[in-house]
Design an enzyme around this catalytic site. Sequence first.
Site, PDB file in Angstrom:
ATOM      1  N   GLY A   1       0.881  -1.236  -0.053  1.00 58.56           N
ATOM      2  CA  GLY A   1      -0.248   0.071   0.035  1.00 58.56           C
ATOM      3  C   GLY A   1       0.882   1.226   0.092  1.00 58.56           C
ATOM      4  N   LEU A   2       0.591   2.256   0.829  1.00 57.14           N
ATOM      5  CA  LEU A   2       0.939   3.596   0.908  1.00 57.14           C
ATOM      6  C   LEU A   2       1.460   4.032  -0.566  1.00 57.14           C
ATOM      7  CD1 LEU A   2       3.597   3.226   3.842  1.00 57.14           C
ATOM      8  CD2 LEU A   2       1.475   4.414   3.786  1.00 57.14           C
ATOM      9  N   CYS A   3       0.184   4.021  -1.408  1.00 55.39           N
ATOM     10  CA  CYS A   3       0.655   4.534  -2.648  1.00 55.39           C
ATOM     11  C   CYS A   3      -0.975   5.434  -3.202  1.00 55.39           C
ATOM     12  CB  CYS A   3       0.990   3.478  -3.792  1.00 55.39           C
ATOM     13  SG  CYS A   3       0.188   1.967  -3.682  1.00 55.39           S
ATOM     14  N   GLY A   4      -1.494   5.885  -2.535  1.00 52.24           N
ATOM     15  CA  GLY A   4      -2.570   6.699  -2.700  1.00 52.24           C
ATOM     16  C   GLY A   4      -3.580   5.647  -3.114  1.00 52.24           C
TER      17      GLY A   4
END
Lengths: 134, 287
Positions: free
Chosen positions: B86-89
């Site tokens: 994750g951590l990609c908008g």
Amino acid sequence: MAENKIRLRIVTPVRELYDEEAEMVIMRSSIGDIGILHGHQPLTTTLDYGFLRIINGEDEVKATIFGGFASVDERGITVLSDAAEWPEEIDEGRAMAAKERAENRIRSNDDSVDIARAELALRRALIRLEAKGK
Amino acid sequence: MASMRDIKRRIKSVNSTQQITKAMNLVASSKLTRAKNRLMDTRPFFQETRKVIAGVVNGSKGISHPFLEQREVKKKAIILITGDRGLCGGYNANVSKAAMSHADDVNNVSAITVGSKGREFFKRRGIKIIESFTGISEKPGYSDALKIGQLALDLFTKGEADEIYLAYTEFITTLYSEPKVIKVLPVDVNEFTNDDGDSSGQSLTIYEPDEEAVLEYVIPKYVNTVIFGAMVESAVCELGARMTAMDSATENASEMIDSLNLLYNRARQGQITQEITEIVGGSGIYD
């Protein structure tokens, strides 16, 4: 003689190997070796495992091609292959190891072994070694 | 007002988060450059493969091949390409939603997923997952695409899917990308007739061994190339999205630290004032 040259492009999924003019290109199609000169009739053919030879006067450059296809039209020759490489890029040790591995598999008489796959691997290895050994 | 110690602790925690997001931003942007180059390298192959198919299709009218045949659609398969992390908008969510819009009836849809995010998404919605590939989405290799392509072709020829879709993210700019769903099988012949496969002289082309054999060989190649291209493109988008997300996270952290600092200084001032008042009060000057 410049007008009698044909443009050759060799493209693989990961890079473009070659994009230059050549006097003659000889490649291993699935029905045998074919040589292509400037002004060839449009042709689309599948390729077998083998060498592709690019001839410019006295010079001859070899590349190994493992399957794919080639199309010839008024723009020149386009070779599309899953894998293509120059002899100097081949790792001899790796090819040798691959050859032995494939041979052992074929000899092993084990039913679980995929003989067809092993044979393909062996052919690849042999072509690579031949390219190295010339 | 929160005590000085609490504020100090919060500043520290925000600060360390900021350091992480900053590092992730840098990592993503350096990986992005490399991924972009890879994307550029895959394009010629894709375009040339298309041209050859266009040539075959245009040169020989009414060619038929199992891979070109439109069947009545009872079952669909979706190949979904997402990231592992994750951590990609909205990157993973957007493409998953786009894929879901093609899955009108959950019972008739099966899926091949690339990346663990897509797998979890389909699992939660009760879609049957035929196979999932993880650990490859950031740096997809052609051999991975071959495996997926083979799987897709098998599904199609065995009749386990009458249509196969591919959901991926199209790279437009680093800041902007768009989820896209395309049909890979059956191959739509009409899509090629408009291509620049200039029909003049096409009928003179010789096919070795013959047209069917060439098509038989080229179409699986084409499917593999489409899948590979989509994987590489999605990888670029994932990194782009992560870079943007981490960039704004770093900025937000800076803003938070600023306002916390303000709060901290106010609290410090308040405490000093209070101490002075106490000392003055204790000295008995105003008694």
